[in-house]
Enzyme design. Structure first.
Site, PDB file in Angstrom:
ATOM      1  N   ARG A 110       1.244  -0.872  -0.363  1.00 31.10           N
ATOM      2  CA  ARG A 110      -0.294  -0.347  -0.234  1.00 31.10           C
ATOM      3  C   ARG A 110       1.067   0.556  -0.170  1.00 31.10           C
ATOM      4  O   ARG A 110       1.612   1.397   1.434  1.00 31.10           O
ATOM      5  CB  ARG A 110      -0.549   0.434   1.253  1.00 31.10           C
ATOM      6  CG  ARG A 110      -2.581   0.804   1.436  1.00 31.10           C
ATOM      7  CD  ARG A 110      -2.779   0.769   2.614  1.00 31.10           C
ATOM      8  NE  ARG A 110      -1.873   1.818   3.153  1.00 31.10           N
ATOM      9  CZ  ARG A 110      -1.830   1.555   5.149  1.00 31.10           C
ATOM     10  NH1 ARG A 110      -2.335   0.609   5.730  1.00 31.10           N
ATOM     11  NH2 ARG A 110      -0.907   2.654   4.907  1.00 31.10           N
ATOM     12  N   HIS A 151      -3.667   4.568   4.181  1.00 30.99           N
ATOM     13  CA  HIS A 151      -4.698   3.722   4.626  1.00 30.99           C
ATOM     14  C   HIS A 151      -6.200   4.044   4.048  1.00 30.99           C
ATOM     15  O   HIS A 151      -6.639   3.112   3.302  1.00 30.99           O
ATOM     16  CB  HIS A 151      -4.825   2.320   6.078  1.00 30.99           C
ATOM     17  CG  HIS A 151      -5.892   2.453   6.545  1.00 30.99           C
ATOM     18  ND1 HIS A 151      -6.169   0.775   5.938  1.00 30.99           N
ATOM     19  CD2 HIS A 151      -7.242   2.467   6.466  1.00 30.99           C
ATOM     20  CE1 HIS A 151      -7.368   0.599   5.856  1.00 30.99           C
ATOM     21  NE2 HIS A 151      -8.011   1.596   6.613  1.00 30.99           N
ATOM     22  N   TYR A 182       4.050   4.722  11.978  1.00 29.73           N
ATOM     23  CA  TYR A 182       4.059   3.186  12.372  1.00 29.73           C
ATOM     24  C   TYR A 182       4.748   2.434  10.848  1.00 29.73           C
ATOM     25  O   TYR A 182       5.887   1.312  11.350  1.00 29.73           O
ATOM     26  CB  TYR A 182       2.552   2.535  12.117  1.00 29.73           C
ATOM     27  CG  TYR A 182       1.800   2.530  11.183  1.00 29.73           C
ATOM     28  CD1 TYR A 182       1.565   2.151   9.650  1.00 29.73           C
ATOM     29  CD2 TYR A 182       0.421   3.478  11.094  1.00 29.73           C
ATOM     30  CE1 TYR A 182       1.086   2.281   8.880  1.00 29.73           C
ATOM     31  CE2 TYR A 182       0.056   3.813  10.240  1.00 29.73           C
ATOM     32  CZ  TYR A 182       0.130   3.067   8.663  1.00 29.73           C
ATOM     33  OH  TYR A 182      -1.034   3.543   8.135  1.00 29.73           O
TER      34      TYR A 182
HETATM   35  C1  LIG Z   1     -14.746  -6.312  11.138  1.00 28.50           C
HETATM   36  C2  LIG Z   1     -14.138  -4.811  10.590  1.00 28.50           C
HETATM   37  N1  LIG Z   1     -13.487  -4.735  11.644  1.00 28.50           N
HETATM   38  C3  LIG Z   1     -12.379  -3.462  11.296  1.00 28.50           C
HETATM   39  C4  LIG Z   1     -12.427  -2.364  10.620  1.00 28.50           C
HETATM   40  C5  LIG Z   1     -11.769  -1.340  10.291  1.00 28.50           C
HETATM   41  N2  LIG Z   1     -10.454  -1.264   9.450  1.00 28.50           N
HETATM   42  C6  LIG Z   1     -10.852  -0.800   8.184  1.00 28.50           C
HETATM   43  S1  LIG Z   1      -9.906  -1.120   7.033  1.00 28.50           S
HETATM   44  C7  LIG Z   1      -8.807  -2.340   8.083  1.00 28.50           C
HETATM   45  C8  LIG Z   1      -7.581  -2.543   7.918  1.00 28.50           C
HETATM   46  C9  LIG Z   1      -8.228  -3.725   6.649  1.00 28.50           C
HETATM   47  O1  LIG Z   1      -6.694  -4.504   6.300  1.00 28.50           O
HETATM   48  P1  LIG Z   1      -5.994  -5.263   5.702  1.00 28.50           P
HETATM   49  O2  LIG Z   1      -7.267  -6.023   5.308  1.00 28.50           O
HETATM   50  O3  LIG Z   1      -5.207  -6.001   4.581  1.00 28.50           O
HETATM   51  O4  LIG Z   1      -7.234  -4.778   4.014  1.00 28.50           O
HETATM   52  P2  LIG Z   1      -6.657  -3.625   3.282  1.00 28.50           P
HETATM   53  O5  LIG Z   1      -6.717  -2.302   4.167  1.00 28.50           O
HETATM   54  O6  LIG Z   1      -4.816  -3.293   4.395  1.00 28.50           O
HETATM   55  O7  LIG Z   1      -7.067  -2.762   2.205  1.00 28.50           O
HETATM   56  C10 LIG Z   1      -9.346  -1.901   9.859  1.00 28.50           C
HETATM   57  C11 LIG Z   1      -9.031  -2.681  10.997  1.00 28.50           C
HETATM   58  C12 LIG Z   1     -13.602  -2.984   9.670  1.00 28.50           C
HETATM   59  N3  LIG Z   1     -13.597  -1.640   8.591  1.00 28.50           N
HETATM   60  N4  LIG Z   1     -14.659  -4.154   9.574  1.00 28.50           N
END
Ligand SMILES: Cc1ncc(C[n+]2csc(CCOP(=O)(O)OP(=O)(O)O)c2C)c(N)n1
Ligand SMILES: Cc1ncc(C[n+]2csc(CCOP(=O)(O)OP(=O)(O)O)c2C)c(N)n1
Ligand SMILES: [Mg+2]
Ligand SMILES: [Mg+2]
Lengths: 326, 360, 326, 360
Positions: free
Chosen positions: D258, D262, D271
């Site tokens: 990424r 985020h 971080y």
């Molecule tokens: C069930 C849930 N928990 C927490 C969140 C908050 N949140 C949004 S994105 C994220 C991280 C997701 O990481 P990843 O699966 O690696 O996808 P990326 O964002 O890196 O594409 C979090 C914790 C959420 N949207 N849904």
């Protein structure tokens, strides 16, 4: 004594309680390095280290379920669910275990844990980030549910929640994390869980609310006072469950007229129980139908239309007028 | 590296020590003293006879629905025997054999089966969690306990039991994954008894074995003959020592079979062949251990007879004890206890109203 | 026309609808080979095969989540959660997706699915097998929640639920699966979702209930009629959400006195919304406080003490008397 | 068999085709026609420039929080390009690049980012599910779709996207496991961008790679360089064809990064090291593909310049289109729509009351 936002005040409570009690562990998604998406756990990792401030894998059921294991062991976990809209993933651990381990084990084990989670709307967030589902947890024996309405009571209630022998869902109204500052004493201060407060005194009308809605309700109360000299008594529940019905039933015996305000959807929402208690304990004093000012029975719209969903001072004033005129 | 195969680092293995006929693998045979071997055998036998009796009592309406451990005594007791008293045991709802090993009194299990909350009480000092009914949901609790034990700098290990069906639940995945990341001192004991009520393993997962699931978490996976109490004891001991040494969790798959009903509410004839059951009865863990004990002279035929009489007496005695207690436990007003450390006013009001109604 | 138990009647509905509509798929834990732990899906596997009657892996969130995918595709999944106490595992798919896919996709997709689950106490079951959490689902816009009270309406409502364009949680009162038989026509028969019914007419008092409690309420109503000639009107909600408040508010305008009966715990339970609607629509007609006869605010005790938890005719009669005398 | 190692049957492999310098592996190089290659390149570029513009608009307060795809264009578009229009695409909240490939208009994405529910609308005929915010929860939906497509006897395939963090959720586990049992025609595309907000992969799982998680479900696991659009296209095509042929699901791990925040609510400096980002910028998928296209003469430097101008014009045009629509979409009373197929009476009453209040 310093002026603090609610986010800073909760952060202060966590710092102080972690210093004083090594049973306290903070865990959740992104609570460490970033200090939480709302910065409420800021500085904890540096101060207390990775053992006590845990960036967990991305799994809400796990965060609650493993916190429960820690609590059973005798620790005092304070876990964060990043947004209350993701607490549903952990429903079975909350409902079937955290709320019951004391009962199931006949007092041998207990769950002195806090589940912190930002709730409510008004911050231009994405879908699932503006939910208010007090009703999902208030209906569970064994659980406590606390909702602060400002920096000072947030800090005091957080200390009480961490020290509480039973599991507490601590709903943090994200709309007011940084909306205003308040004097928050550096010295430890607690507030009893299970007690509501009179936030404004008045004899003409009782308004019952909590969280971010307190401020819109107070705004409405002032407007009423100015425009038509009506003095509304405003009650801030602070604890949703176990519900303290003593103060609001008392107030209604005096005023006979009631408005209840909450962000949650209307049908089967938290106002129902308040109305039920009033019916049971103040029925003969009611002079008009109780008015509910709530979210509508729709899914919280994306942020372009979010303002229209949330109760505001106008709607509260209208409801008060109806309550007073009927 | 245009296209290459990916390897697997942590051990992924299969083992057994004691064959049905009583033959042992000399390299792997754990050197257990006679006393321990006798206790293993006695507890397995007690558990078996107790289940048989409970089935009768249930038919007679003396108790309610329950889940027999029959056929899984070696898996449960062999694993639990690898623990110290200072370690934790986290059961599902079928670990009555393990519970007996850990010290739960027979009458306590009877109280539970008779519908008294008091039956879920774990004796003071015995570090077990209460029976957990929602499948797999006890697994994250176990990992939380393990994290806490490690945080406190103890050498305690947590052993959590669950079934083959439980591996399909998200709770299993989330918890084992966390244990892998934090190298928590926990041993995941999967009782693969081939069935989740009427659902056979092949409908539960396409994994080659349940031990293979360890690969997803970067931890060792060990598959052991679950009807071989020596094999289970060996594999569990290795896993427990690894955890105690700070080297993290292990997923242990005990390959066994549920010889009886899922619970007394279940009718297996609807979904499985009597032949399969008979085949598995050939692999009954109790005669297998007994053969071994007789061969090495740890037990005599007379000992065995005496023992059977003994455990039956224990069971009878336990019924009387339980019945006596049930008399005391009648009062339903107790249902208001233990909801919170402190009873909220409205609950006290409800209790009061209830008490009045039930006196008057 | 044949005499059928409620379990048989629901089974009939499933057989008939699967015959008539190949979009209907039944899935869940042990719904195939055993025909479900309560035998409600008996015979479906033999008749319709493994493609349409699926014994799923043991995972409730998956059962609901994958059913939603099937529904989006255009099928009509009818999934079973073995006991309502395990529905909590699927809370996020129900609340965040099934209830919202129509809304989120602006009508492009929808979730014509039924989530069947046995609920309620009284059958000497283990912990988690006696729960009544109507309140968890009634509070969610986009969801429907239906609870039959007998063989005939169970069959009719199940047909309507399967044909409904929106997701329906179909709570089956396990206490009366086999408690009695009723004439259930072989020919297809439906009942509109979102409409309550008058189960007994009367002018003195209104009793509102649903599910297994209907029968204890009717028992109480008869007792009242015999003992003191009081004629209670008994209303069977049948649909909890969307709540039909027209019939009970009408009735209360006539009687002025109300008793609400449910198994669920009292605080923040479903009665609250009914009381709220009465407050809003029949306030001026209420002659006495509304009485609630509910489960207590405790965790449903293990079966040795379960009877004491559940509302029974005695408690209902007592509450009615209070409502009449105050 | 006292103690023996357990083997793994389904393939578990790692592959890449196109190196950063533009070198290709001759055996694996997919033979793609110039037109497809140009479309891949153009869409990747469009997505990149669009994200850059959105970041500016967000800072100016013209839109709200959003999640850029920057750095993951090859993973998303290379995978989506393996699908037919008759196949399904199930995104999380970061698949804007894949959405553009599938046909979602830029102005639609803008509407979503500006807080209008209308932005979640998927164009008629485009078989994508709407953006899904709760992490991993879209995965079971995808498996349900795949089951239905198979039940209906179609040859449709479902591709579902999720991140590295999503693999820790129970929904991931439960859904992939089900797909394994029913050999559902689904391709699980994990966008391993190394971070889940501030949580690095090593805190997410101890698995050696995310592809290893396939072993738990008895399905193939393939790890591919996610910044190599040819490699992703190849691996995805193999997985899609396998699914279409009825041979079941594949777990595809695209190793990427990424490059940006985020979401716009995030501050990565808290971080992660700027150096890591710079290292990964060296592996940017867009220059890599461009180098390849220039080398093989599919594109000229002039083409590239013209193209950049073109996509910028598209983006400007899309803003005007979106802005125009926002004017129309003001009315908040729309929030009462689409809750149920038919509006219940009490909701109609609420709508009525709302409408009056907002006129008067
Ligand atoms: C069930 C849930 N928990 C927490 C969140 C908050 N949140 C949004 S994105 C994220 C991280 C997701 O990481 P990843 O699966 O690696 O996808 P990326 O964002 O890196 O594409 C979090 C914790 C959420 N949207 N849904
Ligand atoms: C979350 C949850 N879902 C469903 C049930 C009902 N149920 C009880 S045991 C069981 C099967 C469990 O199978 P397995 O994990 O193999 O353990 P076993 O019973 O074979 O020991 C089911 C479906 C439950 N108790 N909990
Ligand atoms: Mg099993
Ligand atoms: Mg990521």
């Amino acid at each position: 004594m310093a002026e603090r936002t609610m986010a800073e005040a909760i952060n202060l409570a966590l710092h102080q309680e972690m210093e004083g009690d090594d049973r306290v562990i903070v865990l959740g998604e992104d609570v460490g390095a970033t200090g939480g998406v709302f910065r409420v756990t800021e500085g904890l990792l540096d101060k207390f280290g990775e053992q006590r401030v845990i960036d967990t894998p991305l799994a809400e059921a796990l965060i609650v379920g493993s916190s429960l294991g820690m609590a059973i062991y005798g620790l005092r976990p304070v876990c964060e669910i990043q947004f209350s809209g993701f607490l549903y993933f952990a429903m079975h651990h909350i409902e079937s275990h955290a709320a019951r381990i004391r009962w199931r084990s006949r007092g041998r084990y207990s769950a002195p844990m806090v589940i912190r989670t930002p709730y409510g709307g008004g911050v231009h967030a994405l879908e699932h980030h503006s939910e208010s589902k007090e009703a999902f947890h208030a209906h569970s024996p064994g659980l406590k549910m606390v909702i602060p309405s400002g920096p000072r009571n947030a800090r005091a209630l957080m200390l009480s929640a961490i020290r509480d022998p039973d599991p507490v869902i601590f709903y943090e109204p994200k709309l007011i994390y940084r909306a205003f500052r308040e004097e928050v004493p550096d010295d430890e201060e607690t507030l009893p869980i299970g007690q509501s407060q009179v936030a404004r005194e008045g004899d003409d009308l009782t308004m019952i609310c909590w969280g971010a809605m307190l401020h819109r309700t107070l705004e409405a109360a002032e407007a009423l006072a100015e425009s038509d000299g009506v003095q509304a008594e405003v009650i801030d529940l602070l604890t949703i469950s176990p519900l303290d019905d003593s103060i609001f039933t008392e107030s209604v015996r005096k005023t006979g007229r009631v408005v209840i305000v909450h962000e949650a959807q209307r049908s089967f929402g938290p106002a129902g129980e308040i109305m039920a208690r009033l019916n049971e304990k103040s029925f003969w004093y009611l002079e008009a139908p109780i008015q509910r000012v709530t979210g509508y029975d729709v899914i919280v719209p994306y942020f372009a239309r979010e303002r229209a969903y949330l109760p505001d001072a106008d709607r509260i004033v209208k409801a008060a007028t109806t309550a007073l005129e009927s | 590296m245009p296209r290459r195969e990916l390897k697997i680092a942590p051990r992924l293995e299969d083992l057994s020590v004691l064959e049905q006929g009583g033959q042992v693998d000399d390299d792997l045979e754990p050197q257990l003293d006679d006393d321990l071997l006798r206790r293993l055998h006695r507890t397995m036998l007690l558990s078996r006879r107790f289940d048989e009796r409970l089935l009768r009592w249930q038919r007679q309406g003396r108790i309610g629905t329950f889940a027999p451990a029959m056929g899984q005594e070696a898996s449960q007791i062999g694993a639990a025997a690898a623990l110290r008293d200072s370690d934790w045991m986290v059961p599902s709802y079928r670990e009555s054999a393990a519970a007996l090993w850990r010290g739960t009194p027979l009458w306590g299990l009877i109280l539970y089966d008779a519908g008294y909350n008091e039956g879920a009480e774990v004796p003071e000092g015995q570090k077990d969690l209460p029976i957990c009914v929602p499948v797999a949901s006890q697994i994250p609790h176990a990992v939380g306990l393990a994290y806490a034990a490690k945080y406190r700098g103890t050498d305690e290990v947590v052993m959590v039991f669950f079934g083959d069906g439980a591996t399909s639940e998200g709770d299993f995945h989330e918890a084992v994954n966390l244990a892998g990341v934090y190298r928590a001192p926990v041993v995941f004991v999967c009782q693969n008894n081939q069935w989740a009520i009427s659902t056979p393993l092949e409908k539960q997962t396409a994994a080659e074995t349940l031990a293979h699931k360890a690969v997803a978490y970067g931890i060792p996976g060990v598959r052991v003959d679950g009807n071989d109490v020596l094999g289970v004891y060996l594999a569990a001991s290795e896993a427990v020592e690894q955890a105690r040494a700070g080297d993290g969790p292990t997923l242990l798959e005990c390959v066994t079979y549920r010889l009886s009903v899922h619970t007394t509410a279940d009718d297996p004839s609807k979904y499985r062949e009597e032949e399969d059951v008979e085949d598995w009865e050939e692999h009954d863990p109790i005669p297998r251990l007994r053969r071994y004990l007789l061969d090495r002279g740890t037990l005599s035929e007379d000992d065995v007879e005496r023992l059977e009489q003994e455990v039956d007496d224990d069971i009878e005695g336990a019924w009387d004890e339980a019945e006596g207690r049930m008399q005391q436990l009648g009062d339903p007003v107790d249902m208001f206890d233990h909801v919170y450390a402190e009873m909220p006013p409205y609950l006290a009001e409800q209790r009061e109203a209830f008490a009045q109604q039930h006196e008057g």
